[in-house]
Design a protein around this motif. Structure first.
Motif, short mmCIF file in Angstrom:
data_model
loop_
_atom_site.label_atom_id
_atom_site.label_comp_id
_atom_site.label_asym_id
_atom_site.label_seq_id
_atom_site.Cartn_x
_atom_site.Cartn_y
_atom_site.Cartn_z
N ILE A 1 -18.31 120.73 57.05
CA ILE A 1 -17.19 119.79 57.23
C ILE A 1 -17.72 118.42 57.64
N SER A 2 -18.69 118.43 58.55
CA SER A 2 -19.28 117.16 59.00
C SER A 2 -19.92 116.43 57.83
N SER A 3 -20.68 117.18 57.01
CA SER A 3 -21.35 116.57 55.85
C SER A 3 -20.34 115.97 54.90
N LYS A 4 -19.24 116.67 54.66
CA LYS A 4 -18.21 116.16 53.75
C LYS A 4 -17.58 114.88 54.30
N ILE A 5 -17.34 114.88 55.63
CA ILE A 5 -16.76 113.68 56.26
C ILE A 5 -17.70 112.49 56.08
N TYR A 6 -19.01 112.72 56.35
CA TYR A 6 -19.98 111.64 56.23
C TYR A 6 -20.12 111.18 54.77
N LEU A 7 -20.16 112.16 53.85
CA LEU A 7 -20.32 111.82 52.43
C LEU A 7 -19.11 111.04 51.91
N ASP A 8 -17.90 111.51 52.27
CA ASP A 8 -16.69 110.81 51.84
C ASP A 8 -16.66 109.39 52.37
N LYS A 9 -17.04 109.24 53.63
CA LYS A 9 -17.01 107.91 54.22
C LYS A 9 -18.04 107.00 53.56
N SER A 10 -19.24 107.52 53.28
CA SER A 10 -20.28 106.70 52.66
C SER A 10 -19.83 106.26 51.26
N GLU A 11 -19.17 107.14 50.49
CA GLU A 11 -18.67 106.78 49.16
C GLU A 11 -17.58 105.73 49.25
N LYS A 12 -16.71 105.87 50.24
CA LYS A 12 -15.64 104.90 50.42
C LYS A 12 -16.18 103.53 50.80
N MET A 13 -17.27 103.52 51.61
CA MET A 13 -17.89 102.24 51.97
C MET A 13 -18.45 101.56 50.73
N LYS A 14 -19.11 102.34 49.86
CA LYS A 14 -19.67 101.77 48.62
C LYS A 14 -18.54 101.28 47.71
N GLU A 15 -17.48 102.08 47.63
CA GLU A 15 -16.36 101.68 46.78
C GLU A 15 -15.74 100.38 47.27
N LEU A 16 -15.58 100.26 48.59
CA LEU A 16 -15.02 99.04 49.15
C LEU A 16 -15.91 97.85 48.83
N PHE A 17 -17.23 98.04 49.00
CA PHE A 17 -18.17 96.95 48.70
C PHE A 17 -18.08 96.55 47.23
N ARG A 18 -18.09 97.53 46.33
CA ARG A 18 -18.06 97.22 44.90
C ARG A 18 -16.75 96.55 44.50
N GLU A 19 -15.65 96.98 45.13
CA GLU A 19 -14.36 96.38 44.84
C GLU A 19 -14.35 94.91 45.24
N GLU A 20 -14.94 94.61 46.41
CA GLU A 20 -15.01 93.23 46.86
C GLU A 20 -15.89 92.38 45.94
N VAL A 21 -16.99 92.99 45.47
CA VAL A 21 -17.87 92.29 44.52
C VAL A 21 -17.11 91.98 43.23
N LYS A 22 -16.36 92.98 42.76
CA LYS A 22 -15.60 92.80 41.53
C LYS A 22 -14.58 91.67 41.66
N LYS A 23 -13.91 91.62 42.84
CA LYS A 23 -12.94 90.56 43.08
C LYS A 23 -13.61 89.19 43.05
N LYS A 24 -14.79 89.14 43.65
CA LYS A 24 -15.47 87.86 43.73
C LYS A 24 -15.96 87.40 42.36
N TYR A 25 -16.42 88.36 41.55
CA TYR A 25 -16.82 88.02 40.19
C TYR A 25 -15.66 87.35 39.43
N GLY A 26 -14.49 87.97 39.53
CA GLY A 26 -13.35 87.46 38.78
C GLY A 26 -13.00 86.03 39.15
N LYS A 27 -13.05 85.75 40.45
CA LYS A 27 -12.69 84.42 40.91
C LYS A 27 -13.73 83.39 40.49
N THR A 28 -15.01 83.75 40.64
CA THR A 28 -16.07 82.78 40.29
C THR A 28 -16.12 82.56 38.77
#
Length: 648
Positions: free
Chosen positions: A30-57
């Motif tokens: 359960i701990s591993s799943k929590i950590y893995l889910d959170k790490s994926e969500k952090m990457k997704e958040l980062f990539r989403e922000e990058v994508k937003k910035k690409y569009g604007k620039t």
């Protein structure tokens, strides 16, 4: 009991198996799943922000590429025609973009215009694969790249004149806005450039490094930079899923250059204290509940069997103890009867009225229980007992648990008796004060013996005084004066009373002195006075043969009552406090009385002369402390002097 023991071992074994083979593995999963889910969500958040910035620039860069002044400046090779400083300020003011740069590069790969510096003309294509790619195949490009100044977002559009490629415009944007967004989500980012690009930097923007790796975001945590550098950056660059570092959950997103080589790493740190571990907590709570239920069921089963066995044993034990209690009750009743018959005991209420009296109390007092119950203890008080004794008693009882006093009582038929009484407060079961109790010991025999001893001692003192033709009142007065001084000095009632009894024997040694010398009306010769002085030694020898405390005190007084405070007295010439206190007390009492009465060799002194003499001899003949106490108690002393006058 053996069955219960073995059953308990099986139960504990099952619990241990459950813990090691179910709880720990499941908890870890359960701990591993929590950590893995959170790490994926952090990457997704980062990539989403990058994508937003690409569009604007993209939009901004395209709009700027349509500016005709850029083509004109490139054709004329005059960069002074370009100035986008105010344009960029307006963009930053109207949007959430910060730290935007514009760079124009000519068709040969040389920098033509930079919004952030006047330093141009360098060959950009040598360090920029994306620029070299644009020169070969002009087309819009975007991506993250490492240039000579920073790791940044770059959006490039080619510039054409009459269909001919003449250069490119690129919009450069930093990572700070993305880093700020991540920080708002409790994620601490480190934007790292690969160490291979370090040598290309002319003037790095943030000037932050971890070893040879450049840190692009200027708002990076200095504390994290130090920790990563201390633990080695490579540990953080190639994280497959996640790692746990101190109190952080850490994951890394990597970007490649256009040829697939390593270029940048985005290390994301998340404080585990902010991690949602509700699933883990729910599992742990559920496990504990199941274990608790299982344990309770087991305990109830064990208690059931224990209760059956215990009930059988308890019934046997109850029957046995009931028999013992009945036997003890019988003995206790017998003891209480013995106690009632032999212990002089009584209780009173808070007002002092008798509520209980033992048979022994009735026997010694001569009153029946009916005559005592409801009456105050005054019913047995002897008139010789001073009222101040009872006043002291009631003052001490509230301060102490119990107090002890010698009390002289009066029987119903009129004869006296003495008791040693222990008196204390009585409380009920709630601690409330409800009255008083008194346990007494009959000391009549010993007190009568004391009276006999007192009479004998007084008679012995009287014999000595009679031999020297002094009255018996002299020793009474000396005894009374001595007790007053002893109490004033701080001695307790018992010791002061002993001095009162012992002091009459101060001149007992005079019975060994001849009448001719003892009663000589004229001045004694030196030899005669030396004989007189021996009465102290002779008195001491007479009295010291006894081990009785009273006679030992009398021996000390007889031996030392003619010593003087300055050391000029006899028989030993003792000085100051080396003279026994009993002797110092008796000395001032004896001299005062001797001077105030007629003797065969002198007339009585006037009281004023006596007092002046005692004051004059302070520190010489007499102890200064005792002289001071003598004058403080002079009124009482003079009352005794008048009360016990010599009888003609």
């Amino acid at each position: 009991m053996k069955k219960i023991f073995f059953t308990s071992i099986v139960f504990v074994t099952i619990l241990l198996i459950s813990y090691f083979f179910y709880f720990i593995p499941t908890n870890k999963d359960i701990s591993s799943k929590i950590y893995l889910d959170k790490s994926e969500k952090m990457k997704e958040l980062f990539r989403e922000e990058v994508k937003k910035k690409y569009g604007k620039t993209d939009v901004l860069t395209y709009m700027l590429s349509e500016d005709k002044k850029i083509v004109e400046a490139l054709i004329k090779k005059n960069s002074s025609l370009l100035n986008y400083e105010n344009t960029l300020k307006q963009i930053e003011k109207l949007t959430d973009f910060r730290n935007l740069w514009i760079q124009i590069i000519d068709k040969n790969g040389y920098s033509f215009y930079r919004s952030w510096t006047n330093e141009v003309g360098d060959y950009v294509a040598s360090g920029r694969l994306d620029v070299a790619e644009m020169m070969k195949n002009p087309r819009p490009l975007k991506g993250i790249s490492v240039g000579r100044f920073d790791l940044t977002f770059k959006t490039m559009f080619p510039l054409f004149h009459n269909g001919e490629y003449i250069g490119l415009i690129e919009m450069v944007s930093k990572f700070n806005s993305i880093a700020s967004t991540l920080k708002n989500q409790n994620i601490e980012p480190l934007m790292i450039a690969h160490e291979n690009y370090t040598s290309n930097f002319i003037k790095p923007f943030s000037n932050l490094f971890i070893g040879n790796n450049y840190v692009a975001n200027v708002n990076a945590s200095e504390e994290l930079i130090k920790k990563v550098e201390k633990n080695g950056i490579k540990k953080f660059l190639y994280i497959k899923n996640y790692i746990l570092f101190e109190n952080y959950l850490v994951t890394t997103d990597e970007i490649k250059d256009i040829h697939g080589g390593e270029m940048g790493f985005f290390i994301l740190f998340f404080d585990q204290n902010n991690l949602d571990k509700s699933a883990l907590t729910e599992f742990e709570n559920q496990y504990l509940i199941e274990i608790a239920i299982f344990s309770i069921i087991y305990i109830l089963i064990i208690l059931y069997f224990l209760n059956r066995n215990y009930t059988k044993k308890l019934n046997l034990e109850v029957r046995r103890k009931t028999a013992v209690i009945n036997e003890q009750k019988s003995k206790l009743e017998s003891l209480l009867q013995i106690y009632d018959k032999n212990v002089i005991f009584s209780k009173t209420d808070l007002k002092g009225f008798i509520t209980h009296a033992s048979e022994a109390f009735c026997k010694i007092s001569g009153f029946s229980k009916e005559e005592l119950i409801g009456k105050p203890h005054n019913i047995v008080r002897h008139p010789d007992m001073p009222k101040d004794i009872f006043k002291k008693m009631w003052e001490k009882i509230p301060k102490e648990e119990t107090v002890t006093f010698e009390i002289k009582n009066l029987r119903k038929e009129g004869s006296p008796y003495w008791v040693l009484a222990d008196i204390g407060p009585e409380y009920d079961k709630n601690g409330k004060h409800i009255g008083y109790f008194a346990i007494r010991e009959d000391i009549t025999a010993s007190k009568e013996l004391e009276e006999v001893q007192r009479d004998i001692i007084f008679t012995m003192g009287s014999i000595a005084e009679f031999k020297s033709k002094e009255t018996g009142e002299h020793i009474k007065r000396v005894a009374k004066y001595s007790k007053i001084l002893a109490l004033a000095y701080g001695l307790d009632e018992t010791e002061a009373s002993m001095i009162e009894l012992a002091s009459p024997m101060h001149d007992i040694g005079k019975i060994a002195i001849s009448d001719g010398i003892l009663n000589k009306p004229t001045r004694l010769t030196f030899e005669e006075f030396e004989i007189i002085k021996t009465h102290t030694q002779k008195g001491y020898e007479m009295l010291s043969v006894s081990s009785r405390p009273l006679l030992k005190m009398a021996a000390t007084i007889a031996y030392s009552h003619h010593e003087k405070y300055d050391g000029t007295g006899y028989p030993l010439g003792l000085k100051g406090e080396n003279i026994p206190l009993y002797g110092r007390i008796t000395a001032i009492a004896d001299v005062f009385d001797a001077l105030s009465q007629d003797r065969c060799y002198k007339k009585a002194w006037h009281i004023d002369d006596i007092l002046e003499y005692i004051k004059k001899e302070e520190g010489t003949y007499f102890d200064p402390v005792l002289v001071d106490l003598f004058f403080k108690n002079i009124d009482t002393i003079l009352e005794i002097k008048e009360k016990y006058q010599d009888k003609n």
